[in-house]
Scaffold this active site. Structure first.
Site, PDB file in Angstrom:
ATOM      1  N   CYS A 130      21.816  53.226  26.560  1.00  0.00           N
ATOM      2  CA  CYS A 130      22.335  54.604  26.484  1.00  0.00           C
ATOM      3  C   CYS A 130      21.559  55.522  27.434  1.00  0.00           C
ATOM      4  CB  CYS A 130      22.345  55.108  25.041  1.00  0.00           C
ATOM      5  SG  CYS A 130      23.372  56.577  24.859  1.00  0.00           S
ATOM      6  N   HIS A 232      25.379  50.937  22.294  1.00  0.00           N
ATOM      7  CA  HIS A 232      24.156  50.680  21.521  1.00  0.00           C
ATOM      8  C   HIS A 232      24.214  49.296  20.867  1.00  0.00           C
ATOM      9  CE1 HIS A 232      21.944  54.524  21.688  1.00  0.00           C
ATOM     10  NE2 HIS A 232      23.137  55.052  21.865  1.00  0.00           N
ATOM     11  N   GLU A 234      21.906  47.540  19.727  1.00  0.00           N
ATOM     12  CA  GLU A 234      20.979  47.454  18.580  1.00  0.00           C
ATOM     13  C   GLU A 234      21.634  47.938  17.291  1.00  0.00           C
ATOM     14  OE1 GLU A 234      20.975  49.861  20.714  1.00  0.00           O
ATOM     15  OE2 GLU A 234      20.703  51.708  19.560  1.00  0.00           O
TER      16      GLU A 234
END
Ligand code: MN
Length: 262
Positions: A130, A232, A234
């Protein structure tokens, strides 16, 4: 008796050596960039947990302006993750601030740009997420869209209203790219929490995924050592969804290769 003790001592020493060297080989050290908030150094646990799930050993690199300290970290670590966050000052890419630029944190920009330039020069593998991919692009000489809704015609929604592990828009992945190797060549739904994006790609980098409105969603360096995604991963990995785990596993693999050459 003395002879027996010596043999035990030798065996113990050998065991220690084997354990410590195999541990080092199995766990490349991944430095995670950080920020400061309310007097604390912070880096999201979702990034830290994703490094763990990919087989790396996470360490947080505390925000600093000391080049000496950054050099010291870079001598110890084998890979880097640049985490998400606020907008980047447009002065770093030769633009004036748009009326729609969000919050800028000068100390954070300075720290992370020093970190990126030094890490790339050293050949340390790097993954930007990001804000991380945006600042990687800027540090390497690229530019950014400061605000998608006011700069792009007919954009889709890049600030989703939904959980972190929900893919709200699809991306098209370039055939033959690292992203295609990691995620496959079919369109995939990713999450989206951004209003800035890569505009002109830095020299030595190429676009490897785009959203359907043309917004750049992934880039990688031609030498394959640094890459980044606008979404993202994660958010998925930390929830147990393995779709995007290869993005982290690849960094850990590059880090292990880097560590072996040190
Ligand atoms: Mn997006």
């Amino acid at each position: 008796m003395k002879r027996t003790l010596n043999i035990f001592a030798l065996l113990a020493a050998l065991t220690l050596c084997t354990v410590s060297s195999s541990y080092a080989q199995k766990k490349p050290i991944i430095g995670v960039s950080s920020f400061v908030e309310s007097g604390s150094v912070r880096a999201g646990t979702t990034y830290i947990n994703s490094v763990r799930r990919a087989g790396g050993l996470p360490v947080v690199i505390p925000l600093t302006k000391s080049e000496e300290e950054i050099d010291a970290y870079l001598n110890q670590i084998d890979g880097i993750i640049l985490i998400g966050g606020e907008d980047i000052s447009p002065l770093y890419f030769g633009a004036e601030p748009s009326l729609y630029l969000g919050e800028v944190v000068p100390d954070r920009d300075e720290y992370v740009i020093i970190l990126i330039k030094k890490a790339v020069a050293k050949g340390i593998p790097l993954l930007g997420i990001c804000r991380g991919v945006q600042v990687l692009n800027v540090a390497m000489g690229g530019t950014l869209i400061q605000d998608i809704p006011s700069e792009i015609q007919n954009p889709i929604q890049h600030r989703q209203n939904g959980p972190r592990n929900y893919g709200s828009h699809t991306i098209k992945i370039e055939k033959g790219s690292l992203m295609a190797k990691l995620l496959g060549e079919k369109d995939v739904a990713v999450n989206s929490f951004h209003h800035q994006a890569v505009k002109d790609v830095a020299p030595g980098y190429k676009v490897t995924a785009t959203a359907k409105d043309g917004i750049i969603e992934a880039i990688e360096s031609q030498d394959g050592k640094s890459y980044g995604v606008q979404f993202h991963p994660e958010g998925f990995v930390s929830s147990g969804d393995k779709t995007f785990l290869p993005i982290f596993q690849h960094l850990v693999k590059l880090a292990a290769e880097y560590a072996a050459k040190k």
